[in-house]
Each structure stands twice: as structure tokens, then as C-alpha cells.
Design an enzyme around this catalytic site. Structure first.
Site: not given
Ligand code: RB5
Length: 146
Positions: A8-9, A65-67, A70, A98, A132-133
Site C-alpha cells: 500500500d502507500h 504495508c505500514g505494519t 493488515g 516450520h 513433524r511439521h
Molecule cells: C496505512 O495507514 C496502514 O494502516 C497500513 O499500511 C497498515 O499498517 C495496516 O495494517
């Protein structure tokens, strides 16, 4: 090995860097977008990459994405996908050994380029251990049937 990458952005800049890195290392990698920093909905791009991996157009997917959270949630809703959010090389190695993960998710607001390179290297260079996995991964996939 065919790989797709999507973002994403928030993941755009890191995606470009990882795309160049893998492309320069000879990987057959396809960029599924998005292609800029303008705000987009990560669900669209995560779904596209995950569906294409599930449909065997690619062997592995990388989604940023950011984290990483999502996009991993979206990807794991697609039948046949085992998406792993990885924040370090060890997680990426274990996700393959695994869990036989076929999608790796990263957060551009969580890790830097050096760590991201280590993650994709470990993810793409590590095989599934089986043994086993295998039964455990089979059980994961059986959950999809119910
Ligand atoms: C975008 O602002 C952010 O929500 C997205 O990149 C992501 O981190 C969502 O999980």
C-alpha cells in the site's frame, strides 16, 4: 522461482527498494502495485498478491504495508495462503521451515531496509522442513475446509 510483490502507500518506498534488490539478484519478480505514495486501501493489493499465489501464478508473495498486519490478515483469508508477518530473519526462516509460509508480510514503519533484505533472503532461500511439521501444516489447511 516466480515472486510477486505488493504494497500500500505506506509500503511503497520499501517495496521499490526490495523489488530492485531482488530483481538485481536475478529473481523473477512482478510488482502488483500500488505504484505511489497516495493513500490506497491495502486490502485490494494484498488480496491480489495472495490470490495470485493461491492460483499458482507465483511461488511466493511479498506484501508490505505500514505494519505488515493488515495485509497479512487479508492474505490469510485467501484459501491456500499461509502468510507470515516477519520482523526479523529468524521469523522468516521459521515461517518457511516450520510453517511452509507462501507469503511474507513486512511493515515499512516497523523495520528498515537492511532488516527487510535479511527477511526476504531468509524467506526465499529456506525450504520447508516437512516431517513433524507437515501434519501440523496439513491441520492448518484443514481448518479452511470447515
Ligand atoms: C496505512 O495507514 C496502514 O494502516 C497500513 O499500511 C497498515 O499498517 C495496516 O495494517
Amino acid at each position: 522461482m516466480k515472486i510477486c510483490i505488493a504494497n500500500d502507500h505506506a509500503g511503497y518506498e520499501l517495496k521499490c527498494q526490495i523489488f530492485d534488490y531482488l530483481n538485481n539478484h536475478g529473481y523473477d519478480i512482478t510488482d502488483l502495485g500500488c505504484h505511489g505514495k497516495e493513500s490506497v486501501d491495502y486490502t485490494e493489493f494484498a488480496y491480489k498478491a495472495a490470490k495470485d499465489v493461491a492460483d499458482k501464478r507465483y511461488d511466493f508473495g511479498i506484501i508490505i504495508c505500514g505494519t505488515g498486519l493488515g495485509v497479512s490478515m487479508v492474505a490469510n483469508k485467501v484459501k491456500g495462503i499461509r502468510a507470515a508477518v516477519c520482523t526479523n530473519e529468524f521469523m522468516a526462516k521459521m515461517a518457511r521451515e516450520h510453517n511452509d509460509a507462501n507469503v511474507v508480510c513486512m511493515g515499512a514503519r516497523v523495520i528498515g531496509l537492511g532488516v527487510a533484505k535479511g527477511i526476504v533472503d531468509a524467506f526465499l532461500e529456506t525450504g520447508f522442513d516437512g516431517g513433524r511439521h507437515k501434519a501440523r501444516v496439513d491441520n492448518i489447511m484443514r481448518v479452511e475446509e470447515n
